[in-house]
Design an enzyme around this catalytic site. Structure first.
Site, mmCIF file in Angstrom:
data_model
loop_
_atom_site.group_PDB
_atom_site.id
_atom_site.type_symbol
_atom_site.label_atom_id
_atom_site.label_comp_id
_atom_site.label_asym_id
_atom_site.label_seq_id
_atom_site.Cartn_x
_atom_site.Cartn_y
_atom_site.Cartn_z
ATOM 1 N N GLY A 92 0.598 -1.387 -0.357
ATOM 2 C CA GLY A 92 -0.196 0.320 0.136
ATOM 3 C C GLY A 92 0.613 1.052 -0.098
ATOM 4 O O GLY A 92 2.274 1.305 -0.578
ATOM 5 N N CYS A 198 -3.974 6.665 0.780
ATOM 6 C CA CYS A 198 -3.919 5.503 0.140
ATOM 7 C C CYS A 198 -3.823 5.465 -1.474
ATOM 8 O O CYS A 198 -4.076 4.871 -2.475
ATOM 9 C CB CYS A 198 -5.323 3.844 0.572
ATOM 10 S SG CYS A 198 -5.039 3.954 1.743
#
Length: 238
Positions: A92, A198
């Site tokens: 991520g 993100c």
């Protein structure tokens, strides 16, 4: 305030262990510094892989901080001096951790469950969605976006929007998982402004409190545990 789970068969445990060993379920009593959490996970995962320790699910809160996953982009760190920034080593991009957010580190041995990364991530997603449903919140997974999302139409006829309420970032070593999930219960949502969460710019971030649900962390932990057991099998609370 809690409702029944979407999956009424609590004994199904589709990602359960092949034996009857149960993970330890431990709730940290006070905020855990991030370097301490990383060090603990590294040691525990090594011990699990060596057959010297049981699996563990560790529920913590952190002081305010940003973490960078292996795909983090430098330009997504908007305010580098706002909070400490740590390299997480997980999958991520950038995310925020802080008070009012439940972080759950999931140290499970997929050698004893299913050696299928995609299925494991889907099980984590299902765990979060089922937990949210217990508070009558409908969570969604979206192609091309990590985490769990809620649809919102807060002001009558304004266009429907989607905000992220939970994030997922894991790593596997010798098929033992670490890192895990984070669920926004009542964090200061302005703290997310220092990053592009993100790597997603088109959508916002929300929490249970922001959705009008002033639930306690204990209530959230109870829901997380019940939903976890339905998917991953029994735990031993410490």
């Amino acid at each position: 305030m809690l409702s029944e789970t979407l999956n009424p068969d609590k004994n199904a445990a589709p990602f359960g262990r092949a034996d009857d060993q149960t993970p330890e379920w431990i709730v940290a009593p006070s905020p855990v510094p991030y370097p301490e959490a990383l060090s603990f996970m590294e040691a525990r995962v090594a011990a699990i892989a060596a057959g010297e320790a049981r699996e563990m699910v560790w529920l913590v809160e952190h002081p305010p901080l940003y973490t960078a996953g292996v795909s983090a982009k430098k330009e997504d760190l908007i305010a580098p001096d706002r909070f400490e920034v740590f390299d997480a080593g997980r999958g991520g991009q950038y995310t925020y951790h802080g008070p009012g957010q439940r972080v759950v580190y999931v140290m499970l041995d997929l050698n004893q469950r299913r050696k299928d990364v995609r299925a494991f991530v889907e099980a984590l997603e299902r765990w979060l969605i089922d937990t949210l449903w217990r508070f009558n919140v409908e969570g969604h997974i979206r192609d091309g976006r990590v985490g769990v999302w809620v649809e919102r139409r807060d002001k009558g006829y304004e266009p429907l929007t989607e905000d992220m309420i939970a994030a997922i970032g894991i790593k596997l070593r010798r098929w033992v998982s670490f890192h895990g999930i984070s669920l926004n219960v009542e964090p200061d949502l302005t703290h997310f402004d220092g990053i592009v969460p993100c790597g997603i710019t088109e959508h916002g971030v929300t929490s249970l409190l922001d959705l009008g649900l002033p639930v306690t962390m204990d209530e959230v932990d109870y829901a997380l545990k019940s939903s976890f057991e339905a998917i991953f099998g029994p735990v031993e609370a410490k």
